[in-house]
Design an enzyme around this catalytic site. Structure first.
Site, PDB file in Angstrom:
ATOM      1  N   ASN A 581       2.218 -28.516   1.385  1.00 39.64           N
ATOM      2  CA  ASN A 581       2.669 -29.826   1.125  1.00 39.64           C
ATOM      3  C   ASN A 581       1.975 -30.965   2.108  1.00 39.64           C
ATOM      4  O   ASN A 581       1.176 -30.685   2.930  1.00 39.64           O
ATOM      5  CB  ASN A 581       4.114 -30.087   1.297  1.00 39.64           C
ATOM      6  CG  ASN A 581       4.561 -29.828   2.643  1.00 39.64           C
ATOM      7  OD1 ASN A 581       4.367 -28.866   3.383  1.00 39.64           O
ATOM      8  ND2 ASN A 581       5.619 -30.554   3.238  1.00 39.64           N
ATOM      9  N   CYS A 583       3.253 -32.156   4.981  1.00 37.11           N
ATOM     10  CA  CYS A 583       3.315 -31.684   6.540  1.00 37.11           C
ATOM     11  C   CYS A 583       3.192 -30.216   6.692  1.00 37.11           C
ATOM     12  O   CYS A 583       3.505 -29.681   7.701  1.00 37.11           O
ATOM     13  CB  CYS A 583       4.560 -32.104   6.812  1.00 37.11           C
ATOM     14  SG  CYS A 583       4.987 -33.803   6.709  1.00 37.11           S
ATOM     15  N   GLU A 585       4.464 -27.272   5.895  1.00 38.90           N
ATOM     16  CA  GLU A 585       5.504 -26.217   5.974  1.00 38.90           C
ATOM     17  C   GLU A 585       6.029 -25.734   4.767  1.00 38.90           C
ATOM     18  O   GLU A 585       6.666 -24.758   4.954  1.00 38.90           O
ATOM     19  CB  GLU A 585       6.694 -27.061   6.892  1.00 38.90           C
ATOM     20  CG  GLU A 585       7.643 -27.654   5.855  1.00 38.90           C
ATOM     21  CD  GLU A 585       7.122 -29.168   5.643  1.00 38.90           C
ATOM     22  OE1 GLU A 585       8.060 -30.034   5.471  1.00 38.90           O
ATOM     23  OE2 GLU A 585       6.098 -29.488   5.904  1.00 38.90           O
TER      24      GLU A 585
END
Length: 969
Positions: A581, A583, A585
């Site tokens: 995604n 970020c 994670e």
């Protein structure tokens, strides 16, 4: 009355005031109430009901709160009191609040409710005592008048200011209220606007934070006084109120707020169907005192619901609104809302920003992340960009897999022309993210992923450069490499690598591990034979070198590992993970009809360290169990702006429970980030969170049912996250992976439970950045080391001095905290390494992010990753950066089994040492020598020392205090 003013225009009416006593227009049959401060307000019968209900609860116990008898008695006695006044004054009139309370006592006594009447009498006495203790002594300034909002003036009430400051400093050590008051008065002048009086208090306090961290709480409490005045005045509850008075106001504030916000179409009217008296009674006003200044200002600026820029959502009302929004489908909504409220308002756990923004509103888009795959079709490409816009509008962060889109020079069958490749479409996606921000509350954010065999990869690497054709640059979009294991092996082997167009080899997109390796080598053979003319063969190490060079120069693309994500995925039986995604994670499957969705929240690890110095497992289990239920509720309550997201989320029900405050927990334990103790602590804490999260999801499955695609998953096969390392090792080769496999808990009961009950959620854990919610709770973000021990943080709410309170307390204990030390910390950018007054053990404990060797960050992440079914947003900090150091660090990340990495925060050699000039205290010694990172012991490892571009000796990656870094949480 406004803060710091005196008004002589309102006289307190006598107790027996009638309609003629004051000049207030009253319609026939209406009543007005004169409050103790002389303010006249409309009669509100619900206040009588609440008071009578509280009296019955005091008599019968809080367990009776939900009983029909208590509710019925409250309404019945309210009817009796109101009927009395309607008989006496059939045309309406004005009542004094004391008269009403006298009548309540009389009605209770006449009905034989003597114990309840006694409780009411005692309650009145207690409130009278509170008012007496909180009343300020009027002290008018002889020369300063304050200009009110309506243009009138009133003398500055210094006594009111003194009282507010005393209340703000109460219970905090080493803060000086007189100092704040004196500085405030020096900055005021005759005719000062009322708002500037309040602001002057806040400004006088905030500048002292660098000297004493407790001033952050003082400043927050002074800000809270402004927030209370704004909200309570807007709702017509009070013109002003102290913190002590809020214990009596919060219940009313919840009810009035929800009615007002519902009328303004800002919250769902369904919230009004809750038992508001019960929820109001559960609000804990004293939790307003735990905020730091940065946290409360952030909530005020960006989270509180407002009308025409007037914030009328108070902090505890905010948390209750979120809790109510998450409990809409619970069987016992009130009890669940109170449970959720207590968890949020205690700061033990915090939901992600979209959930905080939107829970309980008309568009409850509560999810954090959306992952999409972009098909190789013109209409589908623009359909995907449209989906991006809709998802971003309601505060979703985006990860787009662009690998299927054909490369530059590929044939277009419909026109017999040649494609411009993926880059022009990325430019459109970039501009869409800028145009459609996240609900007007924070910048839109998207990350584009491309697999490392894509023929446009070299141009993709340069998207964030500031030179070249700007039409082929994306200055606002994040980018990431989706790297297969085979590429990393070729780098280690110093072998060749071939780039292809996905239009010639579309199946590579869906293949992983050994299957990918076999098919890829077939395509290489075909290319060598001339069957695939559109390809390019280069040295793998050269492409790797360019990846790292661009990462250092522009901060992008991030490096993420395709096979680790897929081979360890619990859901590999139903699809392929094509990207992470925004970020890095989240690791979930995507396809043409499934947009993956993840719902995030984070445990505050600091709050779960016990007083005797260890992990409080009982509290952690309780927190995680409630948090998992809250996250699971998001899936059913969530507003889905596109159907593919709803399809995916309801089918697989993924959630991502993470953590924040890891660095704070280390300080509480006395562990330096760069130590074996910290690595073991990372292992043990993540194991415990994983243990309790999996158990909670399984217990939910027993009550609510397993997710639809559970059969065939790794969970169904009895393969837990730690077990999936065996799959990765088998497919990658044991010589290319080294991960500690130790455990400290007995997993047999959890394995048995999952085998019997299944899992409610396909994925359960993910560690997000938590930049903003960590600010709210006042802890270090996510798993990050301390950025600096003293610095100014800039975000969308302004600039805030951040000082490490643990360092300050240690220095105080050793008699080392003084103005000289403050100035030294400023001079050395928050670093303690070059201040020779500071002992060596404190230098080790309080090493900052760039002073912690990257191997410690990677090793701690590796220990966490074995317990995670998704990934972690892992920033890497490298000082004195060189090509060799980058090379070794990122190879080690892959070798240690990490799934993804996030930002590279690099500081070149010229930025690592401030100066050899003398500080105010001492001559600065040379920087402490740091251990060299060892290269991972893989065969044929090539650790070439390549040169980074000229002029790249300053941090180029996203800064910690850049608001763009707050995109996920």
């Amino acid at each position: 009355m406004e803060l710091g003013t005196h008004s002589g225009t309102t006289a307190t009416a006598p107790h027996n005031a009638s309609q003629d006593d004051i000049s207030v227009d009253i319609q026939p049959g209406e009543f007005r109430v004169i409050k103790r401060n002389g303010v006249v307000v409309p009669f509100d019968r619900t206040k009588i009901t609440v008071a009578v209900t509280k009296a019955f609860l005091a008599n019968e116990g809080t367990q009776a709160a939900g009983s029909a008898r208590v509710r019925e008695m409250g309404e019945r006695f309210t009817d009796m009191v109101e009927a009395t006044y309607r008989r006496r004054m059939p045309s309406g009139g004005t009542l004094h609040i004391e008269d009403i309370q006298d009548q309540v006592e009389l009605v209770l006594m006449r009905a034989g409710e003597h114990k309840t009447a006694k409780g009411f009498v005692l309650y009145r006495a207690e409130r009278a005592e509170q008012r007496a203790s909180t009343a300020h002594v009027e002290e008018l300034h002889p020369s300063i008048n304050v200009k009110m909002n309506d243009g009138s003036t009133a003398p500055l009430d210094v006594g009111r200011l003194r009282f507010v400051v005393d209340e703000a400093t109460a219970g905090l050590d080493e803060v000086d209220g007189d100092r704040i008051l004196d500085a405030t008065l020096r900055n005021l002048y005759n005719g000062v606007p009322i708002k500037e009086v309040s602001t002057a208090l806040v400004m006088a306090s905030r500048v002292l934070v660098e000297e004493e961290p407790n001033y952050s709480q003082v400043t927050a409490r002074l800000l809270m006084d402004i927030i209370r005045a704004e909200a309570l005045s807007f709702m017509g509850i009070a013109d002003n109120a102290t913190h002590a008075e809020m214990r009596g106001h919060y219940a009313d504030a919840l009810r009035v707020y929800l009615n007002t916000a519902s009328e303004l179409e800002l919250v769902s009217p369904e919230l009004l169907t809750f038992d508001l008296a019960k929820l109001g009674a559960a609000i804990e006003a004293d939790r307003d005192l735990q905020f730091g200044y940065l946290g409360l200002q952030t909530l005020y600026d960006r989270y509180f619901i407002h009308s025409n820029e007037t914030r009328f959502e108070l902090p505890q009302v905010f948390f209750m609104r979120v809790a109510m929004g998450l409990s809409l489908d619970e069987e016992n909504r009130e009890d669940s809302a109170i449970e959720f409220y207590r968890l949020l308002s205690s700061f033990d756990y915090m939901s992600s920003t979209p959930t905080l923004f939107n829970a309980g509103t008309l568009r409850s888009q509560l999810s954090s992340c959306y992952l999409t795959t972009i098909p190789d079709d013109l209409s589908d490409i623009y359909g995907a960009i449209r989906d991006n816009a809709l998802l971003s509008k309601f505060a979703g962060g985006l990860g787009n897999d662009w690998t299927p889109v054909r490369s530059l020079g590929s044939r277009i069958k419909g026109t017999n022309g040649k494609s411009q490749g993926v880059v022009p479409f990325l430019k459109v996606a970039n501009d869409t993210a800028v145009a459609v921000n996240q609900g007007g509350k924070r910048k839109g954010a998207v990350c584009a992923y491309l697999e490392s065999w894509h023929l446009d990869m070299e141009e993709f690497l340069e998207l964030r450069k500031n030179t070249g054709d700007d039409r082929r640059r994306t200055h606002d979009m994040n980018t990431a490499n989706w790297v297969p294991d085979l590429f990393m092996k070729r780098v280690f082997q110093d072998a060749n690598w071939t780039l292809f167009s996905p239009s010639d080899c579309p199946d590579l997109h869906d293949l992983v591990g050994e299957a990918f390796e076999a098919r890829y080598t077939e395509y290489e053979a075909r290319a060598a034979a001339g069957d695939l003319p559109l390809h390019r063969t280069i040295k793998a190490a050269d492409l790797w070198r360019k990846m790292l060079s661009m990462l250092f120069e522009t901060g992008h693309p991030w490096i993420t590992f395709k096979d680790s994500c897929n081979l360890r995925s619990p859901q590999q039986h139903v699809g392929v993970i094509h990207s992470s995604n925004l970020c890095t994670e989240i690791t979930l499957n995507t396809s043409a009809d499934e947009i993956a969705v993840c719902n995030l929240g984070s445990v505050n690890l600091k709050a779960h360290v016990s007083r005797d110095g260890g992990l409080d497992h009982d509290k952690l289990k309780q927190t995680v169990t409630t948090a998992i239920r809250m996250l699971d509720n998001v899936i059913d309550i969530n507003y889905y702006s596109v159907p593919q997201a709803k399809n995916s989320n309801l089918k697989h029900r993924p959630i991502g429970l993470g953590l924040m405050g890891f660095q704070d927990a280390l300080y509480e334990m006395g562990y330096a980030y760069g130590s074996d103790d910290a690595v073991r602590f990372a292992d043990q804490t993540m194991e415990a969170i994983s243990y309790y999260a999996i158990e909670a999801s399984s217990d939910l499955a027993a009550r609510r049912g397993a997710y639809q695609t559970y059969k065939g998953s790794l969970w169904d096969q009895g393969i837990f996250p730690v077990d999936s390392l065996d799959i990765l090792e088998k497919q990658r080769g044991s010589e290319y992976i080294e991960v500690d496999r130790s455990a400290s808990m007995d997993w047999a009961p959890i394995r048995a439970k999952v085998a019997q009950q299944g899992m409610r959620n396909s994925n359960v854990m993910a560690i997000a950045p938590t930049a903003t919610i960590a600010n709210i709770t006042g802890v270090s973000q996510s798993i990050e080391p301390t950025y600096q021990n003293l610095y100014v943080k800039s975000n969308l709410s302004g600039e805030f001095t951040v000082v490490n309170p643990y360092l300050v307390n240690e220095l105080k204990a050793r008699g080392l905290w003084d103005n000289v030390m403050v100035n030294d910390l400023k001079y050395f950018d928050g670093s303690v390494q070059q201040i020779d007054r500071i002992p060596a053990d404190l230098k080790h404990l309080f090493a900052t992010a760039f002073e912690v060797e990257p191997r410690w960050i990677v090793d701690a992440a590796s220990r966490r990753q074995k317990w995670l079914d998704q990934a972690q947003s892992l920033n890497l900090y490298i000082s004195g950066v060189s090509g060799k150091k980058l090379d070794v660090t990122y190879r080690m990340a892959w070798f240690r089994g990490l799934k993804t990495t996030y930002y590279l925060r690099a500081m070149g050699a010229s930025g690592t040492e401030k100066s050899t000039l003398k500080s105010r205290a001492t001559e600065a010694p040379a920087p402490v020598a740091a251990p060299v990172v060892a290269a991972p012991p893989a065969p044929k490892a090539v650790a070439s020392d390549f040169e980074l571009g000229a002029g790249m000796d300053v941090p180029k990656a996203c800064s910690l205090d850049d608001p763009d870094c707050e995109a996920c949480q």
